[in-house]
Write a protein that holds these residues in place. Structure first.
Motif, mmCIF file in Angstrom:
data_model
loop_
_atom_site.group_PDB
_atom_site.id
_atom_site.type_symbol
_atom_site.label_atom_id
_atom_site.label_comp_id
_atom_site.label_asym_id
_atom_site.label_seq_id
_atom_site.Cartn_x
_atom_site.Cartn_y
_atom_site.Cartn_z
ATOM 1 N N PHE A 74 -11.699 -6.471 -14.449
ATOM 2 C CA PHE A 74 -12.166 -7.817 -13.527
ATOM 3 C C PHE A 74 -11.947 -7.648 -12.313
ATOM 4 N N SER A 76 -12.175 -9.359 -8.940
ATOM 5 C CA SER A 76 -11.937 -10.905 -8.246
ATOM 6 C C SER A 76 -11.775 -10.670 -6.648
ATOM 7 N N ASN A 78 -9.103 -11.917 -3.713
ATOM 8 C CA ASN A 78 -7.582 -11.926 -4.040
ATOM 9 C C ASN A 78 -7.330 -13.571 -3.741
ATOM 10 N N THR A 82 -6.382 -16.141 -9.533
ATOM 11 C CA THR A 82 -6.538 -14.824 -10.016
ATOM 12 C C THR A 82 -4.678 -14.467 -9.906
ATOM 13 N N THR A 83 -4.051 -14.667 -9.159
ATOM 14 C CA THR A 83 -2.713 -13.963 -9.051
ATOM 15 C C THR A 83 -1.979 -14.961 -10.071
ATOM 16 N N ALA A 86 -3.191 -12.858 -13.323
ATOM 17 C CA ALA A 86 -2.661 -11.749 -13.446
ATOM 18 C C ALA A 86 -0.993 -11.582 -13.898
ATOM 19 N N ILE A 102 -7.100 -6.026 -13.540
ATOM 20 C CA ILE A 102 -7.828 -6.700 -12.439
ATOM 21 C C ILE A 102 -7.583 -6.058 -11.187
ATOM 22 N N GLU A 104 -8.117 -7.183 -7.190
ATOM 23 C CA GLU A 104 -8.152 -7.961 -6.236
ATOM 24 C C GLU A 104 -8.380 -7.555 -5.217
ATOM 25 N N TYR A 129 -16.085 -12.059 -10.391
ATOM 26 C CA TYR A 129 -15.897 -13.181 -9.347
ATOM 27 C C TYR A 129 -17.029 -13.215 -8.872
ATOM 28 N N TYR A 187 -14.553 -21.504 -11.784
ATOM 29 C CA TYR A 187 -13.260 -20.925 -11.827
ATOM 30 C C TYR A 187 -12.142 -21.364 -10.603
ATOM 31 N N ILE A 374 -16.596 -17.314 -12.658
ATOM 32 C CA ILE A 374 -16.757 -16.025 -13.140
ATOM 33 C C ILE A 374 -17.706 -15.717 -14.376
ATOM 34 N N ALA A 395 -9.559 -18.010 -19.750
ATOM 35 C CA ALA A 395 -9.268 -18.171 -18.085
ATOM 36 C C ALA A 395 -9.648 -19.185 -17.610
#
Length: 500
Positions: A74, A76, A78, A82-83, A86, A102, A104, A129, A187, A374, A395
């Motif tokens: 994946f 993405s 940052n 996503t944080t 993850a 992931i 980022e 993303y 997303y 996404i 997600a």
């Protein structure tokens, strides 16, 4: 961010951050939402509750295990959502048996990697993303039409259906040129609103109303001209707590385009004809630029006038800079991305801030949206595409979005209507709250309505067009060009870019 982030293009004056990859590790949250690290502690939802919640309505629980043993990649930007994801990947892996790696990075670097991936016909990244402007518009043919999985009764359904996503976001983030194909699921959704010092507006309310001749309290009827008068009132030294009335993200950067677009759309101007349609669904052929229309000219004249009474630091600030200055008490109000609420409500201004849709112009109130969806790489193998679909469903599910709201390490704002209807989320929309972004909920549900959302053009050439806009506007704010000259110059350059 979009938004509080380098949403559309990287800032050439800033180095690219080092990209980060994880299999199931936590990332340090981006500094701009640092304040949300103070959320109340949360034991993240485990696989058992998630399986029960997400498997409802499916033919069998085994569907979640159909791609067990698969590893997917994946990529993405940052971003806070996503944080949070993850940090909670263990629950997804237990639920599905799928490993998610992931990566980022800043959006500009992401676009380059995705373009190389698509251009080579490969799938180094399975879940993407897909920024609507830099990825979806130019590269939508490289993404799977998600209807393939939505219509497959062997696959998990999207909980509550795609109808649960906020409609304008579903179209703007997920579709291109038509209302049938769907390339991403929404997303994240940062959107610009009016953020102001509620404590000062209350303290000086009667004096302002007497001096200005109207109720200064931000409301659906407040106009941009009244915003200007309020800003001028504060800047004239009427309140000891602040030196200026308004601050703006008017640096010669994407942030300046964002700040100006709110005014442009409110005044009835747009970058191309059929602006809402071009912003919602996108086009390959936008036609001639419309910045020399009278509404666009009037918007430019007003914007120049507004910035003359704004904090002088405005022309050096992007979205983060203006938020920091507001937090430091340098001015009373600003147009800003709503997700900064998390940071601001964890500062010394906690409980002192108000949120409202941006003022209206002659045409409407417009609140620029900066969200992303996404999607799945069409070059990925069938097995990885199935695994990627399971990840997309998880997600963007209501349960995962609620997890993000509560997460101590990240999390954005929900893109689903059902999350806002949850009792605990509704309760969090009034202080005291452990979900500070939800203090903006009522404002956001107005800002995302068809008549209020602001949408920049979804075209493959947007990156170049954006650069023209903020470059020409910067000259205007520096006094080098008149508003009329600015709009004329921008139109000529943009017409060459799009071949009009």
């Amino acid at each position: 961010m979009s938004s509080y982030r380098s949403r559309l293009i990287p800032n050439p004056a800033r180095p690219e951050p080092i990209e980060r990859t994880t299999t199931m590790t936590q990332f340090k949250r981006r500094d701009i939402l640092k304040g949300m690290g103070g959320l109340a502690g949360l034991s993240l939802m485990g696989a058992g509750p998630l399986r029960t919640a997400l498997a409802q309505g499916m033919a069998s629980d085994e569907a979640w295990k159909q791609a067990s043993g698969t590893t997917i990649q994946f990529i993405s930007e940052n971003t806070p959502p996503t944080t949070a994801i993850a940090a909670n990947l263990a629950s997804f892996q237990e639920l599905t048996g799928i490993t998610v790696n992931i990566t980022e990075m800043q959006l500009g670097a992401l676009v380059q990697k995705v373009a190389l991936d698509f251009g080579a016909g490969r799938s180094a990244f399975d879940v993407i993303y897909a920024d609507p402007y830099q990825v979806l518009a130019p590269y939508h043919r490289g993404l799977v039409d998600l209807n393939t999985f939505i219509n497959d009764d062997q696959q998990p359904v999207v909980p509550k259906g795609i109808e649960d996503f906020i409609p304008t976001q579903l179209a703007a983030a997920g579709r291109f040129k038509d209302r049938e194909s769907l390339y991403t699921l929404p997303y994240d959704c940062p959107t610009m609103i009016w953020i102001y010092r509620r404590d000062l507006f209350e303290k000086y309310h009667d004096q302002m109303q007497q001096d200005l001749g109207f109720d200064p309290t931000p409301s659906d009827s407040t106009t941009w001209e009244q915003y200007y008068q309020i800003a001028e009132w504060f800047s004239n030294g009427n309140a000891s707590e602040v030196q200026y009335g308004t601050g703006h993200q008017a640096q010669q950067y994407d942030s300046l385009m964002c700040d100006f677009s709110n005014v442009l759309f409110a005044y009835g101007g747009d970058y191309f004809a059929n602006g809402q349609q071009v912003g919602l669904l996108g086009t390959d052929s936008p036609g001639a630029c419309q910045l020399t229309s009278e509404p666009a000219m009037e918007a430019a004249r007003f914007y120049q006038k507004l910035l003359k009474v704004a904090h002088p630091g405005s022309t050096s600030w992007d979205w983060t800079g203006v938020a920091n200055a507001f937090q430091n008490g340098e001015f009373a109000m600003m147009p800003e991305w709503h997700e900064f609420a998390g940071s601001l409500e964890s500062s010394q201004l906690q409980g002192k801030i108000g949120y409202a849709p941006l003022p209206k112009g002659p045409a409407r109130s417009a609140n620029l949206w900066g969200g992303t969806g996404i999607g799945i790489n069409a070059n990925a193998s069938a097995e990885k595409q199935k695994a990627a679909w399971l990840f997309l469903v998880w997600a963007t599910s209501p349960q995962t979005q609620l997890m993000g709201l509560k997460s101590e390490v990240g999390g954005g704002t929900p893109t689903r209507q059902s999350v806002y209807a949850m009792p605990e989320v509704k309760a969090a929309s009034t202080p005291p709250t452990d979900m500070p972004n939800m203090l903006t909920a009522d404002t956001m549900l107005t800002a995302w309505q068809d008549e209020h959302i602001g949408l920049r053009p979804k075209i493959a050439q947007w990156n170049e067009v954006d650069t023209v806009i903020f470059t020409e506007l910067s000259k205007m704010l520096a006094g080098q060009m008149s508003p009329e000259e600015t709009m004329q110059s921008a139109k000529q350059r943009i017409d060459r870019i799009v071949g009009a």
